[in-house]
Enzyme design. Structure first.
Site, short mmCIF file in Angstrom:
data_model
loop_
_atom_site.label_atom_id
_atom_site.label_comp_id
_atom_site.label_asym_id
_atom_site.label_seq_id
_atom_site.Cartn_x
_atom_site.Cartn_y
_atom_site.Cartn_z
N LYS A 90 5.50 134.16 43.36
CA LYS A 90 4.96 133.70 44.65
C LYS A 90 3.46 133.51 44.51
CE LYS A 90 6.23 135.33 48.61
NZ LYS A 90 6.46 136.30 49.72
O1 G3P Z 1 6.56 137.63 52.77
C1 G3P Z 1 5.97 136.68 53.60
C2 G3P Z 1 6.48 136.75 54.99
O2 G3P Z 1 7.88 136.67 55.03
C3 G3P Z 1 6.00 137.97 55.73
O3 G3P Z 1 5.60 137.49 56.95
O4 G3P Z 1 4.52 137.58 59.15
O5 G3P Z 1 6.40 139.15 58.65
O6 G3P Z 1 4.18 139.47 57.53
P1 G3P Z 1 5.16 138.49 58.13
#
Ligand code: G3P
Length: 220
Positions: A90
């Site tokens: 990633k």
């Molecule tokens: O791993 C990236 C994403 O899926 C996390 O997003 O906004 O839940 O921190 P968030």
């Protein structure tokens, strides 16, 4: 269409990681920090028993050379470590990331360019050779914008030009994000444990099950 578990929590991974409907796992540095993961190799050695043949997405960030070293190490590790997994690196969207991705793609090393928030970013990542581009729905919505529009615009653009890079929707906060992403035809969605559990629930299903249980006589 691929459904990933978005987590670094071992209990969550133990519960859902081997499920047929889970294609793989996505992680990020915040998850590792929150879960106290100190060693990627140790983390992967645990996964080997839970989801040995599934795709695992791990962060590779920093300078071009740092990204290249991390991503190459993921796939060139000695037997018994990450090489036994199908690792995707990633890479955060920025100029260094795009340069690294373009080099890695020529070495057939898979990448997911994430923190993508526009069609333009998605196209630049795809044209750099990214395997996936990763728009973050929840964070985009948090900024007062419309993540469904963003996903739809990226999908339309990729379809217009037959771009093979896969759209992986992330930052999913609730089952409706999953539904919106599915209706828009993305290639993959990474879903937190709690949202997977919510996807299972529907009040009518629960009510129907209870009714059947009450009507099932002598079969217990
Ligand atoms: O791993 C990236 C994403 O899926 C996390 O997003 O906004 O839940 O921190 P968030």
């Amino acid at each position: 269409m691929k459904l990933f578990l978005d987590s670094a929590n071992i209990k969550e991974i133990e519960e859902l990681g081997s499920s047929e409907y889970v294609y793989g796992l996505t992680t990020n540095p915040t998850f590792f920090y929150e879960e106290g993961v100190k060693s990627t190799e140790e983390f992967l050695s645990i996964l080997k028993d839970i989801m040995p043949d599934k795709e695992i997405q791990l962060e590779a960030m920093g300078s071009v050379d740092e990204i290249l070293k991390i991503a190459r190490d993921y796939v060139d590790s000695p037997p018994g470590t990450s090489c036994e997994h199908n690792i995707v690196s990633k890479v955060p969207f920025n100029e260094e990331g795009l340069e690294a991705v373009s080099i890695l793609s020529k070495e057939s090393i898979k990448t997911n360019v994430h923190l993508v928030y526009s069609v333009n970013q998605a196209v630049l990542a795809a044209r750099s050779g990214a395997t996936y581009v990763c728009p973050l729905m929840g964070r985009f919505d948090d900024s007062g914008q419309n993540s469904s529009e963003l996903l739809g615009d990226i999908k339309t653009t990729f379809d217009n030009y037959n771009i093979e890079t896969e759209i992986l929707a992330a930052s999913v906060r609730h089952p409706d994000h999953v539904k919106q992403a599915l209706l828009l035809g993305v290639d993959a969605i990474t879903i937190p444990y709690k949202v997977f559990k919510l996807m299972m629930d529907h009040p009518l299903t629960e009510r129907g099950t209870r009714a059947f249980e009450n009507h099932t006589v002598g079969q217990k």
